[in-house]
Design a protein around this motif. Structure first.
Motif, PDB file in Angstrom:
ATOM      1  N   ASP A   1      12.409 -11.162  -0.759  1.00  0.00           N
ATOM      2  CA  ASP A   1      11.063 -10.876  -1.275  1.00  0.00           C
ATOM      3  C   ASP A   1       9.985 -11.669  -0.547  1.00  0.00           C
ATOM      4  OD1 ASP A   1      12.528  -9.406  -3.069  1.00  0.00           O
ATOM      5  OD2 ASP A   1      11.870 -10.487  -4.856  1.00  0.00           O
ATOM      6  N   VAL A   2      10.236 -12.943  -0.315  1.00  0.00           N
ATOM      7  CA  VAL A   2       9.240 -13.819   0.318  1.00  0.00           C
ATOM      8  C   VAL A   2       8.964 -13.369   1.754  1.00  0.00           C
ATOM      9  CG1 VAL A   2       8.767 -16.199   1.056  1.00  0.00           C
ATOM     10  CG2 VAL A   2       9.836 -15.771  -1.167  1.00  0.00           C
ATOM     11  N   GLN A   3      10.017 -13.062   2.488  1.00  0.00           N
ATOM     12  CA  GLN A   3       9.846 -12.598   3.868  1.00  0.00           C
ATOM     13  C   GLN A   3       9.098 -11.264   3.901  1.00  0.00           C
ATOM     14  OE1 GLN A   3      14.047 -12.744   4.620  1.00  0.00           O
ATOM     15  NE2 GLN A   3      13.820 -14.416   6.095  1.00  0.00           N
ATOM     16  N   PHE A   4       9.436 -10.386   2.980  1.00  0.00           N
ATOM     17  CA  PHE A   4       8.741  -9.099   2.929  1.00  0.00           C
ATOM     18  C   PHE A   4       7.258  -9.297   2.643  1.00  0.00           C
ATOM     19  CE2 PHE A   4       7.061  -5.501   0.525  1.00  0.00           C
ATOM     20  CZ  PHE A   4       7.178  -4.511   1.491  1.00  0.00           C
ATOM     21  N   GLN A   5       6.955 -10.182   1.688  1.00  0.00           N
ATOM     22  CA  GLN A   5       5.553 -10.447   1.341  1.00  0.00           C
ATOM     23  C   GLN A   5       4.774 -11.019   2.521  1.00  0.00           C
ATOM     24  OE1 GLN A   5       4.177  -9.406  -1.459  1.00  0.00           O
ATOM     25  NE2 GLN A   5       6.139  -8.689  -2.222  1.00  0.00           N
TER      26      GLN A   5
ATOM     27  N   ILE B   1       5.459 -10.198   5.767  1.00  0.00           N
ATOM     28  CA  ILE B   1       5.356  -9.164   6.804  1.00  0.00           C
ATOM     29  C   ILE B   1       4.473  -8.001   6.373  1.00  0.00           C
ATOM     30  CG2 ILE B   1       6.698  -7.477   8.146  1.00  0.00           C
ATOM     31  CD1 ILE B   1       9.048  -9.442   7.993  1.00  0.00           C
ATOM     32  N   GLN B   2       4.509  -7.645   5.113  1.00  0.00           N
ATOM     33  CA  GLN B   2       3.776  -6.479   4.613  1.00  0.00           C
ATOM     34  C   GLN B   2       2.289  -6.475   5.000  1.00  0.00           C
ATOM     35  OE1 GLN B   2       3.434  -6.149   0.321  1.00  0.00           O
ATOM     36  NE2 GLN B   2       3.523  -3.912   0.430  1.00  0.00           N
ATOM     37  N   PRO B   3       1.563  -7.609   4.893  1.00  0.00           N
ATOM     38  CA  PRO B   3       0.136  -7.586   5.243  1.00  0.00           C
ATOM     39  C   PRO B   3      -0.139  -7.232   6.708  1.00  0.00           C
ATOM     40  CG  PRO B   3       0.647  -9.540   3.961  1.00  0.00           C
ATOM     41  CD  PRO B   3       1.951  -8.886   4.294  1.00  0.00           C
ATOM     42  N   ILE B   4       0.805  -7.512   7.588  1.00  0.00           N
ATOM     43  CA  ILE B   4       0.631  -7.163   9.006  1.00  0.00           C
ATOM     44  C   ILE B   4       0.433  -5.654   9.129  1.00  0.00           C
ATOM     45  CG2 ILE B   4       1.825  -7.043  11.242  1.00  0.00           C
ATOM     46  CD1 ILE B   4       3.198  -9.740  10.395  1.00  0.00           C
ATOM     47  N   PHE B   5       1.253  -4.903   8.420  1.00  0.00           N
ATOM     48  CA  PHE B   5       1.169  -3.440   8.476  1.00  0.00           C
ATOM     49  C   PHE B   5      -0.030  -2.913   7.695  1.00  0.00           C
ATOM     50  CE2 PHE B   5       5.522  -4.253   9.678  1.00  0.00           C
ATOM     51  CZ  PHE B   5       5.673  -3.393  10.757  1.00  0.00           C
ATOM     52  N   ILE B   6      -0.274  -3.471   6.532  1.00  0.00           N
ATOM     53  CA  ILE B   6      -1.404  -3.009   5.715  1.00  0.00           C
ATOM     54  C   ILE B   6      -2.718  -3.207   6.476  1.00  0.00           C
ATOM     55  CG2 ILE B   6      -2.736  -3.475   3.621  1.00  0.00           C
ATOM     56  CD1 ILE B   6      -0.027  -3.979   2.206  1.00  0.00           C
ATOM     57  N   ASN B   7      -2.894  -4.383   7.085  1.00  0.00           N
ATOM     58  CA  ASN B   7      -4.114  -4.644   7.846  1.00  0.00           C
ATOM     59  C   ASN B   7      -4.246  -3.740   9.066  1.00  0.00           C
ATOM     60  OD1 ASN B   7      -4.917  -6.624   6.013  1.00  0.00           O
ATOM     61  ND2 ASN B   7      -3.862  -8.248   7.139  1.00  0.00           N
ATOM     62  N   LEU B   8      -3.139  -3.515   9.758  1.00  0.00           N
ATOM     63  CA  LEU B   8      -3.163  -2.634  10.920  1.00  0.00           C
ATOM     64  C   LEU B   8      -3.530  -1.215  10.495  1.00  0.00           C
ATOM     65  CD1 LEU B   8      -2.771  -2.067  13.903  1.00  0.00           C
ATOM     66  CD2 LEU B   8      -0.301  -1.948  13.498  1.00  0.00           C
ATOM     67  N   LEU B   9      -2.916  -0.729   9.419  1.00  0.00           N
ATOM     68  CA  LEU B   9      -3.226   0.621   8.936  1.00  0.00           C
ATOM     69  C   LEU B   9      -4.687   0.745   8.528  1.00  0.00           C
ATOM     70  CD1 LEU B   9       0.047   1.331   6.936  1.00  0.00           C
ATOM     71  CD2 LEU B   9      -0.818   2.677   8.868  1.00  0.00           C
TER      72      LEU B   9
END
Length: 171
Positions: free
Chosen positions: A152-156, A158-166
């Motif tokens: 969960d911590v690792q996902f949390q 990494i997730q913003p990298i994709f959200i910000n890029l999108l």
């Protein structure tokens, strides 16, 4: 009307009455069977996944072939399913595919089924989001091809990298 019967002659009146009652019973049974058939049909339709997607070629779009039908897939439903199931590698994969889809829609890249991530990186070189896309691609490849568990911590992280890029891709 009532003619006197002679001895030994069979009485068939009871049979006529029985068949008239049987006709009513058969009608009720036919209606009940039709209602049950309609009920089963509705039940069967409701059991089918509502968010099933079928490609233009008639193939059902699934987790396994998601990247092959990127140009006609609603990725949001796959993302929501992965997030709901805490399937973090699948969620990262969908985020990456959403990025490819958004870049293709914005004409920054040309999507093709047989293109590699490296080909997209080369195509993105002159683009203003090249570095962000390179970072997202690296994260995706480490998660998807790295074969190490993602918590969960690792996902949390990494997730913003994709959200910000999108968010940066879409106007």
């Amino acid at each position: 009307e009532n003619t006197p019967r002679t001895y030994g002659e069979p009485n068939w009146e009871w049979l006529t009455e029985a068949f008239s009652g049987l006709g009513t019973l058969l009608q009720v049974l036919a209606i009940a069977l039709a209602a049950a058939g309609i009920g089963y049909g509705i039940y069967f339709l409701l059991r089918q996944p509502r968010n099933r997607q079928i490609s233009k070629s008639g193939v059902e779009i699934t987790w396994e072939n998601l990247d092959q039908f990127l140009d006609e897939t609603e990725l949001e439903r796959f993302l929501q399913e992965a997030l709901r199931n805490k399937a973090w590698p699948q969620a990262i994969r969908v985020y990456f595919l959403m990025t490819i889809q958004a870049l293709s829609d914005s004409k920054a890249i040309r999507w093709a089924r047989d293109k590699t991530n490296r080909a997209y990186l080369l195509e993105m070189r002159p683009h203003r989001l090249s570095d962000a896309f390179r970072n997202a691609t690296l994260q995706y490849e480490q998660v998807w091809y790295g074969n190490h568990p993602l918590d969960d911590v690792q996902f949390q992280a990494i997730q913003p990298i994709f959200i910000n890029l999108l968010r940066s891709i879409k106007p």
